[in-house]
Structures are given as structure tokens and as C-alpha cells.
Design a protein around this motif. Structure first.
Motif, PDB file in Angstrom:
ATOM      1  N   SER A 296       1.288  -7.099 -15.069  1.00 23.69           N
ATOM      2  CA  SER A 296      -0.063  -7.645 -15.155  1.00 23.69           C
ATOM      3  C   SER A 296      -0.795  -6.946 -16.288  1.00 23.69           C
ATOM      4  O   SER A 296      -0.416  -5.845 -16.706  1.00 23.69           O
ATOM      5  CB  SER A 296      -0.829  -7.445 -13.846  1.00 23.69           C
ATOM      6  OG  SER A 296      -2.164  -7.877 -13.972  1.00 23.69           O
ATOM      7  N   ASP A 297      -1.850  -7.597 -16.792  1.00 24.47           N
ATOM      8  CA  ASP A 297      -2.693  -6.941 -17.784  1.00 24.47           C
ATOM      9  C   ASP A 297      -4.028  -6.519 -17.172  1.00 24.47           C
ATOM     10  O   ASP A 297      -4.957  -6.147 -17.880  1.00 24.47           O
ATOM     11  CB  ASP A 297      -2.933  -7.848 -18.998  1.00 24.47           C
ATOM     12  CG  ASP A 297      -3.539  -9.178 -18.599  1.00 24.47           C
ATOM     13  OD1 ASP A 297      -3.843  -9.364 -17.412  1.00 24.47           O
ATOM     14  OD2 ASP A 297      -3.693 -10.039 -19.494  1.00 24.47           O
TER      15      ASP A 297
ATOM     16  N   ALA B 134      -5.049  -4.647  -7.155  1.00 23.89           N
ATOM     17  CA  ALA B 134      -4.099  -4.980  -6.093  1.00 23.89           C
ATOM     18  C   ALA B 134      -3.343  -6.256  -6.467  1.00 23.89           C
ATOM     19  O   ALA B 134      -3.921  -7.215  -6.954  1.00 23.89           O
ATOM     20  CB  ALA B 134      -4.826  -5.163  -4.769  1.00 23.89           C
ATOM     21  N   ALA B 135      -2.048  -6.240  -6.245  1.00 21.01           N
ATOM     22  CA  ALA B 135      -1.209  -7.411  -6.503  1.00 21.01           C
ATOM     23  C   ALA B 135      -0.647  -7.914  -5.183  1.00 21.01           C
ATOM     24  O   ALA B 135      -0.673  -7.215  -4.169  1.00 21.01           O
ATOM     25  CB  ALA B 135      -0.074  -7.062  -7.461  1.00 21.01           C
ATOM     26  N   THR B 136      -0.125  -9.136  -5.202  1.00 22.49           N
ATOM     27  CA  THR B 136       0.510  -9.716  -4.019  1.00 22.49           C
ATOM     28  C   THR B 136       1.916 -10.176  -4.388  1.00 22.49           C
ATOM     29  O   THR B 136       2.089 -10.939  -5.339  1.00 22.49           O
ATOM     30  CB  THR B 136      -0.304 -10.913  -3.488  1.00 22.49           C
ATOM     31  OG1 THR B 136      -1.618 -10.480  -3.145  1.00 22.49           O
ATOM     32  CG2 THR B 136       0.364 -11.505  -2.256  1.00 22.49           C
ATOM     33  N   TRP B 137       2.896  -9.697  -3.648  1.00 22.55           N
ATOM     34  CA  TRP B 137       4.270 -10.150  -3.824  1.00 22.55           C
ATOM     35  C   TRP B 137       4.645 -11.007  -2.619  1.00 22.55           C
ATOM     36  O   TRP B 137       4.384 -10.632  -1.469  1.00 22.55           O
ATOM     37  CB  TRP B 137       5.230  -8.959  -3.917  1.00 22.55           C
ATOM     38  CG  TRP B 137       5.136  -8.212  -5.224  1.00 22.55           C
ATOM     39  CD1 TRP B 137       4.358  -8.537  -6.292  1.00 22.55           C
ATOM     40  CD2 TRP B 137       5.838  -7.003  -5.572  1.00 22.55           C
ATOM     41  NE1 TRP B 137       4.527  -7.622  -7.297  1.00 22.55           N
ATOM     42  CE2 TRP B 137       5.438  -6.670  -6.889  1.00 22.55           C
ATOM     43  CE3 TRP B 137       6.750  -6.203  -4.919  1.00 22.55           C
ATOM     44  CZ2 TRP B 137       5.926  -5.545  -7.550  1.00 22.55           C
ATOM     45  CZ3 TRP B 137       7.246  -5.084  -5.570  1.00 22.55           C
ATOM     46  CH2 TRP B 137       6.849  -4.763  -6.873  1.00 22.55           C
ATOM     47  N   ARG B 138       5.237 -12.159  -2.888  1.00 23.58           N
ATOM     48  CA  ARG B 138       5.631 -13.080  -1.811  1.00 23.58           C
ATOM     49  C   ARG B 138       7.111 -12.907  -1.498  1.00 23.58           C
ATOM     50  O   ARG B 138       7.939 -12.772  -2.402  1.00 23.58           O
ATOM     51  CB  ARG B 138       5.333 -14.523  -2.219  1.00 23.58           C
ATOM     52  CG  ARG B 138       5.649 -15.544  -1.125  1.00 23.58           C
ATOM     53  CD  ARG B 138       5.250 -16.944  -1.576  1.00 23.58           C
ATOM     54  NE  ARG B 138       5.894 -17.333  -2.820  1.00 23.58           N
ATOM     55  CZ  ARG B 138       7.149 -17.781  -2.889  1.00 23.58           C
ATOM     56  NH1 ARG B 138       7.886 -17.878  -1.797  1.00 23.58           N
ATOM     57  NH2 ARG B 138       7.669 -18.126  -4.049  1.00 23.58           N
TER      58      ARG B 138
ATOM     59  N   THR C 295       6.202 -14.354   3.722  1.00 22.35           N
ATOM     60  CA  THR C 295       5.348 -13.186   3.892  1.00 22.35           C
ATOM     61  C   THR C 295       4.739 -12.779   2.559  1.00 22.35           C
ATOM     62  O   THR C 295       5.428 -12.721   1.541  1.00 22.35           O
ATOM     63  CB  THR C 295       6.167 -12.008   4.453  1.00 22.35           C
ATOM     64  OG1 THR C 295       6.760 -12.395   5.697  1.00 22.35           O
ATOM     65  CG2 THR C 295       5.296 -10.776   4.674  1.00 22.35           C
ATOM     66  N   ARG C 296       3.450 -12.482   2.570  1.00 23.87           N
ATOM     67  CA  ARG C 296       2.768 -11.987   1.371  1.00 23.87           C
ATOM     68  C   ARG C 296       2.350 -10.538   1.608  1.00 23.87           C
ATOM     69  O   ARG C 296       1.686 -10.232   2.589  1.00 23.87           O
ATOM     70  CB  ARG C 296       1.556 -12.857   1.033  1.00 23.87           C
ATOM     71  CG  ARG C 296       1.936 -14.275   0.653  1.00 23.87           C
ATOM     72  CD  ARG C 296       0.715 -15.112   0.300  1.00 23.87           C
ATOM     73  NE  ARG C 296       1.095 -16.470  -0.037  1.00 23.87           N
ATOM     74  CZ  ARG C 296       1.459 -16.876  -1.251  1.00 23.87           C
ATOM     75  NH1 ARG C 296       1.455 -16.005  -2.255  1.00 23.87           N
ATOM     76  NH2 ARG C 296       1.800 -18.120  -1.466  1.00 23.87           N
ATOM     77  N   ILE C 297       2.761  -9.667   0.697  1.00 18.69           N
ATOM     78  CA  ILE C 297       2.498  -8.241   0.825  1.00 18.69           C
ATOM     79  C   ILE C 297       1.602  -7.792  -0.325  1.00 18.69           C
ATOM     80  O   ILE C 297       1.911  -8.037  -1.500  1.00 18.69           O
ATOM     81  CB  ILE C 297       3.811  -7.427   0.805  1.00 18.69           C
ATOM     82  CG1 ILE C 297       4.743  -7.867   1.953  1.00 18.69           C
ATOM     83  CG2 ILE C 297       3.521  -5.937   0.872  1.00 18.69           C
ATOM     84  CD1 ILE C 297       4.208  -7.559   3.315  1.00 18.69           C
ATOM     85  N   ARG C 298       0.487  -7.137   0.010  1.00 24.01           N
ATOM     86  CA  ARG C 298      -0.377  -6.567  -1.030  1.00 24.01           C
ATOM     87  C   ARG C 298       0.256  -5.288  -1.558  1.00 24.01           C
ATOM     88  O   ARG C 298       0.649  -4.404  -0.787  1.00 24.01           O
ATOM     89  CB  ARG C 298      -1.767  -6.294  -0.479  1.00 24.01           C
ATOM     90  CG  ARG C 298      -2.582  -7.562  -0.299  1.00 24.01           C
ATOM     91  CD  ARG C 298      -3.949  -7.268   0.289  1.00 24.01           C
ATOM     92  NE  ARG C 298      -4.771  -6.455  -0.587  1.00 24.01           N
ATOM     93  CZ  ARG C 298      -5.488  -6.936  -1.608  1.00 24.01           C
ATOM     94  NH1 ARG C 298      -5.455  -8.232  -1.889  1.00 24.01           N
ATOM     95  NH2 ARG C 298      -6.242  -6.142  -2.350  1.00 24.01           N
ATOM     96  N   ILE C 299       0.344  -5.217  -2.882  1.00 24.86           N
ATOM     97  CA  ILE C 299       0.996  -4.096  -3.546  1.00 24.86           C
ATOM     98  C   ILE C 299      -0.053  -3.271  -4.286  1.00 24.86           C
ATOM     99  O   ILE C 299      -0.775  -3.790  -5.140  1.00 24.86           O
ATOM    100  CB  ILE C 299       2.061  -4.591  -4.540  1.00 24.86           C
ATOM    101  CG1 ILE C 299       3.119  -5.435  -3.823  1.00 24.86           C
ATOM    102  CG2 ILE C 299       2.708  -3.419  -5.265  1.00 24.86           C
ATOM    103  CD1 ILE C 299       3.910  -4.697  -2.781  1.00 24.86           C
TER     104      ILE C 299
ATOM    105  N   ARG D   2       9.635  -5.765  -9.781  1.00 25.94           N
ATOM    106  CA  ARG D   2       9.948  -7.163  -9.453  1.00 25.94           C
ATOM    107  C   ARG D   2      10.103  -7.897 -10.782  1.00 25.94           C
ATOM    108  O   ARG D   2       9.141  -8.015 -11.554  1.00 25.94           O
ATOM    109  CB  ARG D   2       8.802  -7.747  -8.632  1.00 25.94           C
ATOM    110  CG  ARG D   2       8.941  -9.217  -8.229  1.00 25.94           C
ATOM    111  CD  ARG D   2       7.633  -9.654  -7.554  1.00 25.94           C
ATOM    112  NE  ARG D   2       7.649 -11.027  -7.115  1.00 25.94           N
ATOM    113  CZ  ARG D   2       7.849 -11.420  -5.856  1.00 25.94           C
ATOM    114  NH1 ARG D   2       8.087 -10.516  -4.925  1.00 25.94           N
ATOM    115  NH2 ARG D   2       7.813 -12.687  -5.518  1.00 25.94           N
ATOM    116  N   VAL D   3      11.310  -8.382 -11.059  1.00 24.76           N
ATOM    117  CA  VAL D   3      11.616  -8.988 -12.355  1.00 24.76           C
ATOM    118  C   VAL D   3      12.540 -10.189 -12.167  1.00 24.76           C
ATOM    119  O   VAL D   3      13.177 -10.335 -11.121  1.00 24.76           O
ATOM    120  CB  VAL D   3      12.306  -7.974 -13.303  1.00 24.76           C
ATOM    121  CG1 VAL D   3      11.343  -6.893 -13.747  1.00 24.76           C
ATOM    122  CG2 VAL D   3      13.534  -7.364 -12.635  1.00 24.76           C
ATOM    123  N   PRO D   4      12.650 -11.065 -13.176  1.00 29.30           N
ATOM    124  CA  PRO D   4      13.640 -12.147 -13.109  1.00 29.30           C
ATOM    125  C   PRO D   4      15.056 -11.558 -13.079  1.00 29.30           C
ATOM    126  O   PRO D   4      15.346 -10.591 -13.795  1.00 29.30           O
ATOM    127  CB  PRO D   4      13.391 -12.940 -14.399  1.00 29.30           C
ATOM    128  CG  PRO D   4      12.041 -12.529 -14.872  1.00 29.30           C
ATOM    129  CD  PRO D   4      11.840 -11.132 -14.415  1.00 29.30           C
TER     130      PRO D   4
END
Length: 238
Positions: A130-131, A135-139, A148-152, A176-178
């Protein structure tokens, strides 16, 4: 600006006329393509030599940006975008699927342990693409519209996937990457894949263009070229 827009409009008109006339002449002219930065550099650019040799009358402008370009304002003929597209007037063609994975270095896992569930990430150092720090959210979960969505709460935020993968390889945390980005690091044991049973559903990769370019032979040639090259090899979702 008026001249450039007028030239673009005239080009679109010519493509419409050719499509209506059923003209199947050799693709020619300039093709302006946008793609996500890392995907463009690692997966698209290496193919362009073969594409240009196959179509000697074509020239390609490849615009690598991690944002959604405005096809009209930026005079982009074809955009490659990852993710589910909202309803729009654009023509879309699905090219492939992109699998996002989570991984970390053996050194980090030896120090901090391996997460067994997404909820365990709250106790780990996460590296976020992110730029804008925050807080981010990973699904997680294979269902595209649920799961499930987790706040990171990330410890490192970078607007470059290359830099994040390098930091993870150096033991900074979980990234978390491709999957295609870190294929070599995984094979060589420099990174380990985590939470495989909880991975999100693959995200579609679409080619998008204006309806006015529906008859464009150069757009069709480029899309067909990518589909043919990726058929069977599945480079984006391993």
C-alpha cells in the motif's frame, strides 16, 4: 490537448469502420496498453519481442502503473486489471486468474512460529502492499463473495511488491503476494508458503477496452496472443 483527443477519436472511428466492413487486414499502428507494474515487468514485457515479430506493422506503448487508468483521458487502448470489475460500459475479456498467497522466510518462522489460522496473524509481523499506512484487510476463504476478513496491523508498508517480497525473504515478516511473483523463492526454499488451506479464491485478470474499439484488429491480436501464450501453462494462478 484538443489535437490529441481528435486524433484518438479519428483512430477509433477508423477501427469502427474496419470492424463494420469485416476488414481483416494485418494489425498496424500504435497499441497503447496499461498493466500493473510488476505483472507488466515480469509477465507482459518478456512476451513483447515475440508479439512485435509476429506483427511487424504494430508498435506498442506499455504503461506500467498500479492504478486504474482512464482509457479515454489517457488514450489507452487496452487495460489489464486484476479483480472483479464493477458494472461498466467497458468491454471485458477474462484472460487468467491470479492466486494471492502468504509466505515468510524460514528464518522468520523459526523465530516466530508458523500461523495455523488467519486469526494467528494478529501475533505476527505482516508486510502490506500500500502507499497509505494504516490498517489493512486480508480476505481468506475460497468463496469469492464471502469468507473471513482479517484486519492487519502491518509493521511494514511498501508500495512495491518487489520490495515487500525482498523484505520477507530477509526475515521481516509475512507477506501477501501473487503466487507467480515468488515462484523461484518458494522452489529454492528462501520463502515458505503459509495458510494454504485458507487462501482466497483466485482473482480474475481482465482485458478491458472501449466498446468503440470492438472491431480493432490490433486489440484482438494482443488479447489472442496473451491467451495463446498462457493457455495450459497457467503462469498466474499456481
Amino acid at each position: 490537448m484538443l489535437y490529441e483527443r481528435a486524433r484518438s477519436i479519428l483512430g477509433e472511428l477508423k477501427e469502427i469502420e474496419e470492424g463494420l466492413a469485416g476488414n481483416r487486414r494485418e494489425p498496424s499502428g500504435r497499441l497503447r496498453v496499461s498493466a500493473p507494474t510488476l505483472m507488466g515487468r515480469l509477465l507482459i514485457a518478456p512476451l513483447l519481442g515475440d508479439f512485435l515479430r509476429a506483427y511487424p506493422s504494430l508498435a506498442v506503448d506499455l504503461l506500467l502503473v498500479d492504478r486504474n487508468v482512464d482509457l479515454i483521458e489517457e488514450d489507452v487502448h487496452l487495460a489489464l486489471r486484476v479483480g472483479r470489475m464493477p458494472d461498466s460500459q467497458l468491454v471485458m475479456r477474462k484472460l487468467a486468474e491470479v492466486q494471492m498467497i502468504h509466505c515468510a522466510s524460514p528464518d522468520y518462522l523459526a523465530r516466530r512460529g508458523e500461523p495455523q489460522t488467519p486469526a494467528d496473524l494478529a501475533q505476527h509481523d505482516c508486510l502490506v502492499f500500500s502507499d497509505a499506512p494504516g490498517a489493512a484487510t486480508w480476505r481468506f476463504g475460497r468463496e469469492a463473495n464471502s469468507g473471513t476478513r482479517i484486519r492487519i496491523a502491518g509493521r511494514l508498508w511498501v508500495n512495491s511488491l518487489d520490495a515487500l517480497a525482498a523484505a520477507a525473504e530477509n526475515g521481516a515478516g509475512i507477506v501477501r503476494v501473487p503466487s507467480w511473483q515468488v515462484e523461484r523463492q518458494l522452489a529454492e526454499g528462501r520463502l515458505r508458503r503459509l495458510l494454504r488451506a485458507h487462501e482466497p479464491a483466485p482473482a480474475p485478470l481482465h482485458a478491458l477496452y472501449q466498446p468503440s474499439r470492438l472491431g480493432s484488429t490490433k486489440i484482438r491480436a494482443f488479447i489472442d496472443f496473451l491467451v495463446e501464450r498462457w493457455r495450459g501453462s497457467d503462469p498466474l494462478s499456481r
